[in-house]
Write a protein that holds these residues in place. Structure first.
Motif, PDB file in Angstrom:
ATOM      1  N   LEU A  69       0.851  -1.185   0.000  1.00 20.76           N
ATOM      2  CA  LEU A  69       0.000   0.000   0.000  1.00 20.76           C
ATOM      3  C   LEU A  69       0.884   1.231   0.000  1.00 20.76           C
ATOM      4  CD1 LEU A  69      -2.873  -0.827   2.522  1.00 20.76           C
ATOM      5  CD2 LEU A  69      -2.751  -1.259   0.073  1.00 20.76           C
ATOM      6  N   LEU A  70       0.622   2.132  -0.925  1.00 20.21           N
ATOM      7  CA  LEU A  70       1.450   3.322  -1.093  1.00 20.21           C
ATOM      8  C   LEU A  70       1.463   4.185   0.154  1.00 20.21           C
ATOM      9  CD1 LEU A  70       3.240   4.740  -3.157  1.00 20.21           C
ATOM     10  CD2 LEU A  70       1.218   5.865  -4.052  1.00 20.21           C
ATOM     11  N   GLY A  71       0.325   4.380   0.788  1.00 23.48           N
ATOM     12  CA  GLY A  71       0.245   5.266   1.941  1.00 23.48           C
ATOM     13  C   GLY A  71       0.907   4.714   3.194  1.00 23.48           C
ATOM     14  N   SER A  72       0.630   3.463   3.513  1.00 23.12           N
ATOM     15  CA  SER A  72       1.073   2.902   4.796  1.00 23.12           C
ATOM     16  C   SER A  72       2.305   2.016   4.703  1.00 23.12           C
ATOM     17  CB  SER A  72      -0.060   2.077   5.410  1.00 23.12           C
ATOM     18  OG  SER A  72      -0.305   0.913   4.632  1.00 23.12           O
ATOM     19  N   GLY A  73       2.641   1.527   3.514  1.00 18.63           N
ATOM     20  CA  GLY A  73       3.744   0.581   3.371  1.00 18.63           C
ATOM     21  C   GLY A  73       3.375  -0.840   3.749  1.00 18.63           C
ATOM     22  N   GLU A  74       2.118  -1.074   4.068  1.00 13.83           N
ATOM     23  CA  GLU A  74       1.655  -2.393   4.483  1.00 13.83           C
ATOM     24  C   GLU A  74       1.643  -3.353   3.291  1.00 13.83           C
ATOM     25  OE1 GLU A  74      -2.100  -4.059   7.128  1.00 13.83           O
ATOM     26  OE2 GLU A  74      -2.185  -2.048   6.276  1.00 13.83           O
ATOM     27  N   LEU A  75       2.060  -4.601   3.526  1.00  9.99           N
ATOM     28  CA  LEU A  75       2.013  -5.623   2.479  1.00  9.99           C
ATOM     29  C   LEU A  75       0.581  -6.131   2.361  1.00  9.99           C
ATOM     30  CD1 LEU A  75       3.808  -7.339   0.501  1.00  9.99           C
ATOM     31  CD2 LEU A  75       3.576  -9.150   2.215  1.00  9.99           C
ATOM     32  N   ALA A  76      -0.001  -5.972   1.158  1.00 14.39           N
ATOM     33  CA  ALA A  76      -1.375  -6.412   0.920  1.00 14.39           C
ATOM     34  C   ALA A  76      -1.428  -7.805   0.325  1.00 14.39           C
ATOM     35  CB  ALA A  76      -2.088  -5.430  -0.004  1.00 14.39           C
ATOM     36  N   GLY A  77      -0.342  -8.248  -0.320  1.00 21.34           N
ATOM     37  CA  GLY A  77      -0.337  -9.564  -0.939  1.00 21.34           C
ATOM     38  C   GLY A  77       0.639  -9.640  -2.087  1.00 21.34           C
ATOM     39  N   ALA A  78       0.261 -10.408  -3.115  1.00 18.33           N
ATOM     40  CA  ALA A  78       1.140 -10.657  -4.255  1.00 18.33           C
ATOM     41  C   ALA A  78       0.323 -10.632  -5.540  1.00 18.33           C
ATOM     42  CB  ALA A  78       1.814 -12.022  -4.108  1.00 18.33           C
ATOM     43  N   VAL A  79       0.947 -10.176  -6.600  1.00 12.73           N
ATOM     44  CA  VAL A  79       0.359 -10.217  -7.937  1.00 12.73           C
ATOM     45  C   VAL A  79       1.509 -10.352  -8.913  1.00 12.73           C
ATOM     46  CG1 VAL A  79       0.384  -7.721  -8.285  1.00 12.73           C
ATOM     47  CG2 VAL A  79      -1.229  -9.098  -9.571  1.00 12.73           C
ATOM     48  N   GLY A  80       1.285 -11.036 -10.010  1.00  8.12           N
ATOM     49  CA  GLY A  80       2.379 -11.100 -10.966  1.00  8.12           C
ATOM     50  C   GLY A  80       2.221 -12.166 -12.012  1.00  8.12           C
ATOM     51  N   SER A  97      -1.519 -13.991 -11.936  1.00  5.89           N
ATOM     52  CA  SER A  97      -2.258 -14.437 -10.758  1.00  5.89           C
ATOM     53  C   SER A  97      -2.108 -13.400  -9.651  1.00  5.89           C
ATOM     54  CB  SER A  97      -1.771 -15.813 -10.288  1.00  5.89           C
ATOM     55  OG  SER A  97      -0.410 -15.762  -9.936  1.00  5.89           O
ATOM     56  N   TRP A  98      -2.925 -13.533  -8.626  1.00  6.91           N
ATOM     57  CA  TRP A  98      -2.898 -12.595  -7.507  1.00  6.91           C
ATOM     58  C   TRP A  98      -3.386 -13.286  -6.260  1.00  6.91           C
ATOM     59  CZ3 TRP A  98      -5.676 -12.098 -11.966  1.00  6.91           C
ATOM     60  CH2 TRP A  98      -7.007 -12.481 -11.889  1.00  6.91           C
ATOM     61  N   LEU A  99      -3.021 -12.688  -5.134  1.00  8.12           N
ATOM     62  CA  LEU A  99      -3.405 -13.188  -3.815  1.00  8.12           C
ATOM     63  C   LEU A  99      -3.315 -12.000  -2.863  1.00  8.12           C
ATOM     64  CD1 LEU A  99      -3.681 -15.844  -1.898  1.00  8.12           C
ATOM     65  CD2 LEU A  99      -1.282 -15.346  -1.442  1.00  8.12           C
ATOM     66  N   LEU A 100      -4.438 -11.609  -2.302  1.00  9.96           N
ATOM     67  CA  LEU A 100      -4.443 -10.503  -1.354  1.00  9.96           C
ATOM     68  C   LEU A 100      -4.980 -10.972  -0.014  1.00  9.96           C
ATOM     69  CD1 LEU A 100      -5.774  -7.476  -3.430  1.00  9.96           C
ATOM     70  CD2 LEU A 100      -3.417  -8.114  -2.973  1.00  9.96           C
ATOM     71  N   GLY A 101      -4.464 -10.377   1.050  1.00  4.64           N
ATOM     72  CA  GLY A 101      -4.990 -10.653   2.377  1.00  4.64           C
ATOM     73  C   GLY A 101      -6.447 -10.244   2.464  1.00  4.64           C
ATOM     74  N   ARG A 102      -7.185 -10.930   3.295  1.00  9.15           N
ATOM     75  CA  ARG A 102      -8.627 -10.698   3.400  1.00  9.15           C
ATOM     76  C   ARG A 102      -8.964  -9.251   3.763  1.00  9.15           C
ATOM     77  NH1 ARG A 102     -12.336 -14.464   7.123  1.00  9.15           N
ATOM     78  NH2 ARG A 102     -10.282 -15.377   7.375  1.00  9.15           N
ATOM     79  N   ALA A 103      -8.124  -8.598   4.548  1.00  9.85           N
ATOM     80  CA  ALA A 103      -8.364  -7.207   4.943  1.00  9.85           C
ATOM     81  C   ALA A 103      -8.350  -6.267   3.743  1.00  9.85           C
ATOM     82  CB  ALA A 103      -7.312  -6.762   5.958  1.00  9.85           C
ATOM     83  N   ALA A 110      -6.905  -5.570  -5.990  1.00  7.64           N
ATOM     84  CA  ALA A 110      -6.556  -6.673  -6.903  1.00  7.64           C
ATOM     85  C   ALA A 110      -6.677  -6.211  -8.351  1.00  7.64           C
ATOM     86  CB  ALA A 110      -7.433  -7.889  -6.640  1.00  7.64           C
ATOM     87  N   SER A 111      -7.747  -5.511  -8.662  1.00  6.60           N
ATOM     88  CA  SER A 111      -7.956  -5.011 -10.020  1.00  6.60           C
ATOM     89  C   SER A 111      -6.859  -4.018 -10.410  1.00  6.60           C
ATOM     90  CB  SER A 111      -9.334  -4.356 -10.114  1.00  6.60           C
ATOM     91  OG  SER A 111      -9.552  -3.847 -11.401  1.00  6.60           O
ATOM     92  N   GLU A 112      -6.550  -3.100  -9.520  1.00  2.00           N
ATOM     93  CA  GLU A 112      -5.514  -2.092  -9.790  1.00  2.00           C
ATOM     94  C   GLU A 112      -4.155  -2.754 -10.032  1.00  2.00           C
ATOM     95  OE1 GLU A 112      -3.671   1.675  -7.290  1.00  2.00           O
ATOM     96  OE2 GLU A 112      -5.797   1.181  -7.020  1.00  2.00           O
ATOM     97  N   ALA A 113      -3.815  -3.707  -9.188  1.00  2.00           N
ATOM     98  CA  ALA A 113      -2.533  -4.396  -9.317  1.00  2.00           C
ATOM     99  C   ALA A 113      -2.491  -5.282 -10.561  1.00  2.00           C
ATOM    100  CB  ALA A 113      -2.269  -5.233  -8.066  1.00  2.00           C
ATOM    101  N   ALA A 114      -3.594  -5.977 -10.845  1.00  2.00           N
ATOM    102  CA  ALA A 114      -3.633  -6.869 -12.007  1.00  2.00           C
ATOM    103  C   ALA A 114      -3.572  -6.076 -13.316  1.00  2.00           C
ATOM    104  CB  ALA A 114      -4.880  -7.747 -11.957  1.00  2.00           C
ATOM    105  N   ALA A 116      -2.078  -3.194 -13.790  1.00  2.20           N
ATOM    106  CA  ALA A 116      -0.693  -2.743 -13.935  1.00  2.20           C
ATOM    107  C   ALA A 116       0.218  -3.896 -14.351  1.00  2.20           C
ATOM    108  CB  ALA A 116      -0.210  -2.123 -12.622  1.00  2.20           C
ATOM    109  N   THR A 117      -0.032  -5.080 -13.819  1.00  2.00           N
ATOM    110  CA  THR A 117       0.782  -6.246 -14.156  1.00  2.00           C
ATOM    111  C   THR A 117       0.556  -6.682 -15.593  1.00  2.00           C
ATOM    112  OG1 THR A 117       0.790  -6.956 -11.852  1.00  2.00           O
ATOM    113  CG2 THR A 117       1.309  -8.629 -13.508  1.00  2.00           C
TER     114      THR A 117
END
Length: 177
Positions: A69-80, A97-103, A110-114, A116-117
């Motif tokens: 996450l750009l604002g907090s630096g928190e890891l949300a998951g993986a995409v690639g 593929s992608w995988l995000l934490g439930r939060a 997921a859409s934004e990351a996918a 861009a990928t």
């Protein structure tokens, strides 16, 4: 170092500090229900996964990104991207593929990351085609694949896990940035 910035995310290579947050995501049964065999992963298995993803970056010039996450630096998951090994219909093709934490579900990450990928795959890396595979019961992923303008190409049975999967694809001529 390969890095992509979107309005709310940074997609980047993996850091040592990502292991624990990703292992927490991998430990959540709800997150993992549509991934692989559907079982949660241990810290050790998560470490092996990150190592394999980094090796793919070194060998192929693409791989799974850490989604931060750009604002907090928190890891949300993986995409690639990865070279698919199954099912046979897509073996040896590049898959997204992608995988995000439930939060982080339901917020458009997921859409934004996918998106861009996919742009990275088809424009930056010069790939002609990208595929995706998801369980036929994974309606959230199928909805996201539709947002990516990927087209359903059929169904198959996953040879390692035995469940039915839907196969999607998009080629460069179909892609609109």
């Amino acid at each position: 170092m390969t890095e992509i910035r979107t309005p709310r995310l940074i997609l980047r290579r993996w850091l040592d500090d990502d292991l624990v947050p990703l292992s927490e995501i991998h430990a959540d049964p709800a997150v993992m229900q549509n991934v692989g065999d559907g079982r949660s992963c241990s810290l050790e298995r998560t470490a092996e996964q990150i190592e394999a993803w980094e090796e793919e970056w070194d060998e192929e010039g693409f791989g799974m990104f850490a989604v931060e996450l750009l604002g907090s630096g928190e890891l949300a998951g993986a995409v690639g991207l990865s070279v698919a090994d199954a099912p046979g219909e897509v073996a040896d093709q590049v898959a997204i593929s992608w995988l995000l934490g439930r939060a982080f579900w339901g917020q458009g990450y997921a859409s934004e990351a996918a998106h861009a990928t996919l742009e990275f795959a088809l424009q930056d890396r010069g790939l002609d085609r990208v595929v995706a595979v998801c369980r036929t019961s994974d309606h959230a992923s199928m909805k996201l694949l539709g947002k990516l303008d990927m087209r359903a190409e059929g169904t198959a049975q996953h040879p390692f896990h035995g469940h039915d999967v839907s196969v999607y694809g998009i080629d460069l001529t179909q892609y609109q940035a």
